[in-house]
Write an enzyme that holds these catalytic residues in place. Structure first.
Site, PDB file in Angstrom:
ATOM      1  N   HIS A 204       0.802  -1.228   0.000  1.00 63.16           N
ATOM      2  CA  HIS A 204       0.000   0.000   0.000  1.00 63.16           C
ATOM      3  C   HIS A 204       0.833   1.276   0.000  1.00 63.16           C
ATOM      4  CE1 HIS A 204      -4.161  -1.431   0.562  1.00 63.16           C
ATOM      5  NE2 HIS A 204      -3.622  -2.433   1.222  1.00 63.16           N
TER       6      HIS A 204
ATOM      7  N   LYS B  92      -8.463  13.921   4.537  1.00 62.53           N
ATOM      8  CA  LYS B  92      -7.583  12.748   4.530  1.00 62.53           C
ATOM      9  C   LYS B  92      -6.566  12.939   5.633  1.00 62.53           C
ATOM     10  CE  LYS B  92      -6.691  13.747   0.248  1.00 62.53           C
ATOM     11  NZ  LYS B  92      -6.687  12.607  -0.657  1.00 62.53           N
ATOM     12  N   ARG B  93      -5.732  11.914   5.898  1.00 60.60           N
ATOM     13  CA  ARG B  93      -4.691  12.068   6.895  1.00 60.60           C
ATOM     14  C   ARG B  93      -3.821  13.275   6.559  1.00 60.60           C
ATOM     15  NH1 ARG B  93      -0.450   8.766   7.228  1.00 60.60           N
ATOM     16  NH2 ARG B  93      -1.094   7.745   5.325  1.00 60.60           N
TER      17      ARG B  93
ATOM     18  N   LYS C 251       0.676  14.491   1.007  1.00 56.23           N
ATOM     19  CA  LYS C 251      -0.699  14.773   0.561  1.00 56.23           C
ATOM     20  C   LYS C 251      -0.907  16.264   0.292  1.00 56.23           C
ATOM     21  CE  LYS C 251      -2.519  10.692   2.969  1.00 56.23           C
ATOM     22  NZ  LYS C 251      -3.121   9.858   1.922  1.00 56.23           N
TER      23      LYS C 251
ATOM     24  N   THR D 292      -8.630   6.617  -1.749  1.00 56.70           N
ATOM     25  CA  THR D 292     -10.015   6.138  -1.898  1.00 56.70           C
ATOM     26  C   THR D 292     -11.006   7.269  -1.643  1.00 56.70           C
ATOM     27  OG1 THR D 292      -9.868   5.304   0.378  1.00 56.70           O
ATOM     28  CG2 THR D 292      -9.615   3.696  -1.390  1.00 56.70           C
TER      29      THR D 292
ATOM     30  N   LYS E 135     -14.806   8.158  -3.360  1.00 60.54           N
ATOM     31  CA  LYS E 135     -16.066   8.447  -2.653  1.00 60.54           C
ATOM     32  C   LYS E 135     -16.646   9.780  -3.116  1.00 60.54           C
ATOM     33  CE  LYS E 135     -14.079   6.104   1.285  1.00 60.54           C
ATOM     34  NZ  LYS E 135     -13.181   6.312   2.401  1.00 60.54           N
TER      35      LYS E 135
END
Length: 838
Positions: free
Chosen positions: A376, A569-570, A575, A677, A681
């Site tokens: 992952h 998100k985290r 990111k 992910t 969504k």
């Protein structure tokens, strides 16, 4: 073992035969009252929605229980091949609404509660999130087991029953403060303790070689400190199909309650110390942070999960087949969700050789034909490595087995590439050096028959980079399985109004075959349909505002007509929440200088948790909140620009956020996000993505077309090319807008009373060694955001884009992902379970 301490008498068939559980409104009313009054002892004066939620959950669970037992019995009598999904995390969220949806009783139960004067939403909200995961990895596991049940595949999820889940995040003076998330404080109505299936897990001690009567040598692990693994089972219902699979979570319990001798001697603390030490293993979910991986507790947790789960499978096998393991690999398969459970490879070898006297070759043939590994991450620092000395102390027998696996593996490599010492060093499971380490990802690859990434680009980069040597040795092992999300929770349940419109328009087959959404595409040209779509989106946005107002005073700044620009998100540097903030500062500065005429109103919503030990991520949260305070209190920004940090982001929050999002921020540095992910969504609910060519963004763009996706940024190849000569100061000197943004940051405009607070953040932006190259993409990002505004001005055109995004989200259902896992890796036969009352 508890099963040795008491005998369970077998109930007569008449005891377990019950009348059919009714599925009509009055059946639910009667059962609800029964539980509310008799089991929970409540009356009309009780004002807490918790007890009503508990009573309804009991009534729903009864219906699941019938189907659960039938599913289990069906698998057993068919002796079918099974898959065991091993994951350190299962981010399940809430179960009540999902169970009602999958049983097909949402409307009936809603009406039943309404007749009793109870709002169903209040009962759903009273349930605690089962926060047994840090983010995408754990939520993916939850989506996977939902799809397995819906596809009627015989799959059991194995995880840990953490007493405290992902921490509750509060924001104090703009900073993240972690509070314990004791999600089990009031118990968990959905689980059943199965103490008779407990297993003993060993730590420490040493090994001795013994010889049996036939002269065969075997290892004996002795003088260990033992901990009991007690299973708690949770039902996982498929969608309206009678199948209910199991999620089995292990709790650590001391083998003895406490030491009575020490207690009698007056040392109470010492008497209970070993009990506390044992139970610490499943006390707290480990924060997902690469820098924390050196902790011994994490290794204990991983081995505890692997050993308990494998013992469970092996003991069930022996109960049916005895100690004949000839057909074991034909009937069983293990999927390792990331590197965390990879110790399972050595543990299965131990159980087969030491406990069941198989030879090395027999045990290895079984192991390498039953284990499959999903990777992952592309971040090398997130691939777990354990010090050899720690493993020798904690898991002495496992370390011996790993040394042997490595020796045999290196012999194979040596035959393939004779005399290539460098390659042997690179590929060895044991990383040499003054302090030797076990490379757990390499153990996973060597011991598995399948290795997959989770998006096309990710799998390609694994083969060309991180695992290149292994790919050259075993190309047949490597494959891609692009992630997905379950459409039941992430569209049907969380966005019922949109789901109804879709069902009314194209029928309801999309709920189990998301490719059906493609039929919506022609309706993007229908003005009446667009109007209904837009109205539903506006209602969802208003609902999100109302939800946030209850929890967040700053939500008063949200305007339903503004573009809802969402990044949840985290919090992690790769990111690039920081890039998002730089854009917000740019907008703020531009509106201050030139007025708002060039911009559409925008509400930027950022949410996510930083791992407790991740200092830079926490500093970014503080920056977001400081910038938000300045913007939201500036009268010039009224109804033009708002920035909101959403505290305590979790599954149930995302269920509210998804339907109300207009723009989905997927802005990671290319080549760093394995898949993502959240992007799926949001797309499924009609949000349009602004993103880099990273992870599953690439495939999302392929599905929707370039005109329905806002692309920006350097590609993965361009990032790698620039690495040696990245010049952020040069970039800043050539971009006036960026200079203005940096000036506001460096002048302390957002931290006037906290001098020097953001110096580290500023230094990271300006560093030529910034691995995330945040400002390399600044200009491209600003230009893409301008295209977003231009598109949003034409509401009719934006709605078309929204419909097309939803219509092309079919590929991103976990049903498709799981079908591919099954076709290429697991090879299970679907097991339709006929519910005896269907």
């Amino acid at each position: 073992m508890p099963s040795n301490k008491f005998v369970i008498s077998k109930p007569k068939l008449s005891i377990i035969k019950l009348p059919e559980q009714g599925m009509k409104k009055n059946d639910f009313i009667d059962d609800f009252k029964q539980y509310y009054v008799h089991l929970l002892g409540r009356d009309e004066h009780c004002r807490s929605p918790y007890y009503a939620s508990e009573a309804l959950s009991q009534a729903i669970r009864d219906r699941l229980m019938e189907r659960w037992k039938e599913t289990h019995q069906h698998y057993k009598s068919n002796d079918c091949r099974r898959l065991y999904y091993l994951s350190m995390e299962f981010l399940m969220g809430r179960s009540l609404s999902n169970a009602m949806l999958n049983l097909g009783v949402t409307d009936t139960v809603t009406q039943a509660m309404y007749d009793l004067g109870i709002e169903i939403e209040e009962l759903i909200s009273a349930e605690q999130d089962a926060g047994l995961g840090n983010g995408g990895l754990g939520r993916l596991a939850a989506c996977f087991i939902d799809s397995c049940a819906t596809l009627q595949l015989p799959v059991i999820g194995y995880g840990l029953r953490y007493e405290y889940g992902m921490f509750t995040q509060t924001i104090v003076n703009g900073e993240q403060v972690e509070k314990p998330d004791h999600w089990l404080r009031f118990g968990n109505v959905w689980e059943i303790e199965r103490i008779e299936y407990s297993h003993c897990i060993k730590f420490g001690g040493h090994t001795e070689v013994h010889t049996d009567e036939e002269g065969h040598q075997y290892s004996h692990w002795i003088s260990s400190c033992n901990v009991l693994a007690v299973p708690f089972d949770t039902p996982i219902p498929g969608y309206k199909n009678g199948t209910v699979n199991s999620l089995r979570l292990w709790k650590a319990v001391a083998t003895e309650e406490f030491n009575l001798d020490e207690f009698n001697a007056g040392d109470y603390a010492e008497a209970v110390a070993s009990k506390i030490t044992a139970e610490n293993i499943t006390m707290v979910l480990y924060p997902n942070d690469a820098n924390e991986n050196g902790k011994e507790l994490r290794l204990r947790q991983q081995y505890f999960l692997a050993s308990a789960s494998l013992q469970d499978v092996v003991s069930h096998w022996i109960a049916v087949h005895g100690k004949n393991f000839n057909g074991f690999a034909d009937k069983n398969c293990f999927q390792l969700n990331d590197t965390h459970p990879s110790i399972a490879i050595a543990e299965l070898m131990r159980l087969l050789m030491d406990n069941n006297r198989l030879t090395w070759d027999e045990a290895w043939a079984i192991t390498k034909n039953t284990m499959a590994y999903t990777n992952h991450t592309l971040l090398p620092e997130a691939l777990e490595k354990w010090p050899v000395r720690l493993m020798q102390r904690l898991l002495p027998r496992l370390m011996e087995i790993i040394f042997e696996i490595n020796a045999r593996f290196l012999a194979e490599v040596s035959m393939h590439w004779p005399g290539d010492g460098e390659r042997l060093k690179r590929m060895s499971i044991i990383e040499e050096g003054p302090d030797k380490h076990v490379r757990m990802a390499y153990l996973a690859i060597v011991g598995s028959f399948s290795v997959n990434g989770v998006a096309q680009l990710h799998s390609q980069l694994l083969q060309q980079g991180l695992f290149k040597d292994f790919y050259e040795l075993w190309p047949h092992k490597f494959n891609n399985k692009t992630n997905g999300v379950t459409p039941r929770r992430w569209l049907a349940a969380c966005n019922p109004e949109l789901a109804s419109l879709i069902t009314e328009t194209i029928g309801d087959h999309w709920i189990t075959d998301l490719s059906e959404l493609k039929k919506l595409e022609p309706y993007a040209e229908d003005a009446k349909f667009r109007k209904r779509w837009r109205d539903i989106k506006q209602v969802a946005k208003q609902r999100l505002i109302d939800y946030k107002k209850r929890k967040h005073p700053m939500a008063l700044h949200l305007d339903v007509n503004a573009i809802f620009d969402v990044q949840v998100k985290r919090i992690h540097e790769y990111k690039r929440q920081l890039l998002n903030v730089l854009h917000v500062i740019y907008l703020y500065n531009d509106i201050k200088k030139h007025g708002a005429v060039h911009h559409v109103p925008r509400c930027v919503l950022i949410g996510g948790k930083a791992a407790p030990g991740y200092r830079m991520a926490k500093k970014i949260i503080k920056l977001i909140n400081n910038v938000a305070n300045v913007i939201n209190s500036d009268p010039d920004m009224a109804n033009q620009l708002a920035l909101l940090f959403l505290p305590d982001y979790r599954v149930s929050a995302m269920e509210k956020i998804c339907p109300g999002a207009d723009l989905s921020e997927q802005i990671s540095t290319a080549g760093k996000e394995a898949s993502g992910t959240g992007n799926m969504k949001l797309m499924m609910n009609g949000a349009i993505t602004i993103g880099t060519l990273d992870g599953a963004n690439i495939e999302i763009r392929e599905e929707v077309g370039d005109e329905n996706f806002f692309l920006f940024g350097l590609t993965e190849e361009q990032i790698e090319e620039r690495r040696g000569h990245y010049d952020p100061l040069g970039i800043i000197s050539q971009d006036e807008d960026l200079q203005s943004v940096m000036h506001l940051l460096e002048s302390g405009y957002f931290n006037q009373f906290e001098p020097g607070l953001f110096d580290d953040v500023i230094d990271s932006i300006k560093s030529p060694h910034d691995p995330w190259m945040t400002i390399a993409d600044f200009r491209s990002y600003i230009d893409a955001q301008q295209r977003v505004e231009d598109a949003y001005r034409d509401q009719d055109h934006w709605t078309k884009m929204s419909i097309i995004n939803c219509a092309n989200s079919g590929k991103f259902s976990t049903d498709r992902t799981i079908n591919e896992y099954n076709r290429d890796i697991w090879k299970l036969t679907p097991q339709p379970v006929k519910h005896h009352h269907q």
